[in-house]
Scaffold this motif. Structure first.
Motif, PDB file in Angstrom:
ATOM      1  N   ARG A   1       0.832  -1.208   0.000  1.00  0.00           N
ATOM      2  CA  ARG A   1       0.000   0.000   0.000  1.00  0.00           C
ATOM      3  C   ARG A   1       0.863   1.254   0.000  1.00  0.00           C
ATOM      4  O   ARG A   1       0.809   2.074   0.918  1.00  0.00           O
TER       5      ARG A   1
ATOM      6  N   ARG B   1      -2.026   3.870  -3.433  1.00  0.00           N
ATOM      7  CA  ARG B   1      -3.214   4.477  -2.837  1.00  0.00           C
ATOM      8  C   ARG B   1      -3.799   5.555  -3.740  1.00  0.00           C
ATOM      9  O   ARG B   1      -5.022   5.683  -3.838  1.00  0.00           O
ATOM     10  N   ALA B   2      -2.943   6.316  -4.413  1.00  0.00           N
ATOM     11  CA  ALA B   2      -3.432   7.328  -5.363  1.00  0.00           C
ATOM     12  C   ALA B   2      -4.132   6.654  -6.548  1.00  0.00           C
ATOM     13  O   ALA B   2      -5.208   7.094  -6.976  1.00  0.00           O
TER      14      ALA B   2
ATOM     15  N   GLU C   1      -5.504   3.712  -6.514  1.00  0.00           N
ATOM     16  CA  GLU C   1      -6.705   3.098  -5.951  1.00  0.00           C
ATOM     17  C   GLU C   1      -7.832   4.139  -5.837  1.00  0.00           C
ATOM     18  O   GLU C   1      -8.974   3.892  -6.228  1.00  0.00           O
ATOM     19  N   TRP C   2      -7.511   5.331  -5.337  1.00  0.00           N
ATOM     20  CA  TRP C   2      -8.494   6.403  -5.210  1.00  0.00           C
ATOM     21  C   TRP C   2      -9.056   6.780  -6.585  1.00  0.00           C
ATOM     22  O   TRP C   2     -10.270   6.881  -6.751  1.00  0.00           O
ATOM     23  N   TYR C   3      -8.172   6.978  -7.552  1.00  0.00           N
ATOM     24  CA  TYR C   3      -8.605   7.354  -8.898  1.00  0.00           C
ATOM     25  C   TYR C   3      -9.478   6.259  -9.511  1.00  0.00           C
ATOM     26  O   TYR C   3     -10.513   6.542 -10.102  1.00  0.00           O
ATOM     27  N   SER C   4      -9.085   5.024  -9.368  1.00  0.00           N
ATOM     28  CA  SER C   4      -9.825   3.907  -9.936  1.00  0.00           C
ATOM     29  C   SER C   4     -11.225   3.805  -9.324  1.00  0.00           C
ATOM     30  O   SER C   4     -12.217   3.652 -10.047  1.00  0.00           O
ATOM     31  N   LYS C   5     -11.318   3.930  -8.013  1.00  0.00           N
ATOM     32  CA  LYS C   5     -12.628   3.879  -7.357  1.00  0.00           C
ATOM     33  C   LYS C   5     -13.508   5.033  -7.814  1.00  0.00           C
ATOM     34  O   LYS C   5     -14.696   4.854  -8.062  1.00  0.00           O
ATOM     35  N   ARG C   6     -12.932   6.203  -7.916  1.00  0.00           N
ATOM     36  CA  ARG C   6     -13.673   7.391  -8.327  1.00  0.00           C
ATOM     37  C   ARG C   6     -14.153   7.282  -9.772  1.00  0.00           C
ATOM     38  O   ARG C   6     -15.271   7.660 -10.104  1.00  0.00           O
TER      39      ARG C   6
ATOM     40  N   VAL D   1     -11.559  -0.760  -7.688  1.00  0.00           N
ATOM     41  CA  VAL D   1     -10.153  -0.796  -8.097  1.00  0.00           C
ATOM     42  C   VAL D   1      -9.998  -1.908  -9.132  1.00  0.00           C
ATOM     43  O   VAL D   1     -10.407  -3.051  -8.901  1.00  0.00           O
TER      44      VAL D   1
END
Length: 192
Positions: A10, A15-16, A18-23, A28
Motif C-alpha cells: 500500500r 493508494r493514489a 486506488e483512489w482514482y480507480s474507485k472514483r 479498483v
C-alpha cells in the motif's frame, strides 16, 4: 483465480491509483492491483493508457468492437467484461456488445464493423493472418490515420488481454451492472 496477489504493497502511489480507480470506475481494477507489485510497470502502463486515450481518428464504436473482438479471440473475460461496461456507459448498442463473440452469425453489424472485427481477429492470430484484400478495404473506408489507429488499438488490446489472461484475471462484474440497468423490470439478460 489470479496468479498473483491482488493486495500489493500500500504505497502512496498505489493508494493514489486506488483512489482514482474507485472514483472513475467504482472499484479498483484488478490489472492495476496486479501491476502495482512493480511500480515502474504500473507507472509506465498508466502513462501509456493516458496517451492511447487521446487518439481520436477512429470511431469509438469501431474501436470498441475491434478491442472486444481481439479480447474474445484471446479469451480474456476481464477485457470483455470491462469493454462491455465502458462501451455501454458511452451509449453503444447493447446488442452489438453482447453479440461480439458470435459476430459472424449476428445481423447486428454493418459491413464495415464486420471487417473491423475480422481484422482484429486476423491481427490477434499467432502469427497474424491479415490479408491484403481486407487491409485495402479498411484503408479505403477508414483512411490512413484511422487505419493506423485501428491497427494500434488491436495491438494494445492484445497487450491488455494477454497480460490479464496470463495473470489469471477474470471478470470483475462490470457487465452485470449494465445488464441490470438495461433489462426490463423483473427480467434478466443472458450474459456473454
Amino acid at each position: 483465480m489470479a496468479r498473483i496477489s491482488l493486495t500489493p504493497p500500500r504505497t502512496l502511489f498505489f493508494r493514489a491509483m486506488e483512489w482514482y480507480s474507485k472514483r472513475t470506475y467504482g472499484k479498483v481494477l484488478d490489472p492495476g492491483k496486479a501491476m502495482a507489485h512493480n511500480r515502474r510497470v504500473l507507472w509506465s502502463y498508466l502513462r501509456f493508457e493516458q496517451s492511447v486515450a487521446k487518439y481520436g481518428k477512429l470511431d469509438a464504436d469501431l474501436k470498441a468492437l475491434a478491442e472486444m473482438a481481439s479480447a474474445a479471440a484471446i479469451g480474456c473475460s476481464w477485457c470483455m467484461d470491462f469493454g462491455h461496461w465502458e462501451s455501454r456507459r458511452r451509449g453503444m448498442d447493447p446488442r452489438k456488445l453482447r453479440d461480439v463473440p458470435l459476430w459472424r452469425e449476428s445481423d447486428a453489424y454493418t459491413a464495415l464493423e464486420r471487417d473491423v472485427m475480422a481484422y482484429a481477429e486476423a491481427m490477434t492470430a499467432n502469427p497474424p493472418e491479415v490479408d491484403d484484400e481486407l487491409a485495402a478495404r479498411l484503408l479505403g473506408r477508414l483512411g490512413e490515420a484511422a487505419y493506423v489507429e485501428l491497427t494500434m488499438m488491436v495491438a494494445v488490446e492484445n497487450l491488455r488481454s494477454r497480460f490479464n489472461s496470463a495473470m489469471g484475471l477474470t471478470s470483475q462484474g462490470f457487465k452485470e451492472s449494465c445488464d441490470l440497468r438495461d433489462a426490463p423490470a423483473g427480467k434478466s439478460r443472458p450474459t456473454v
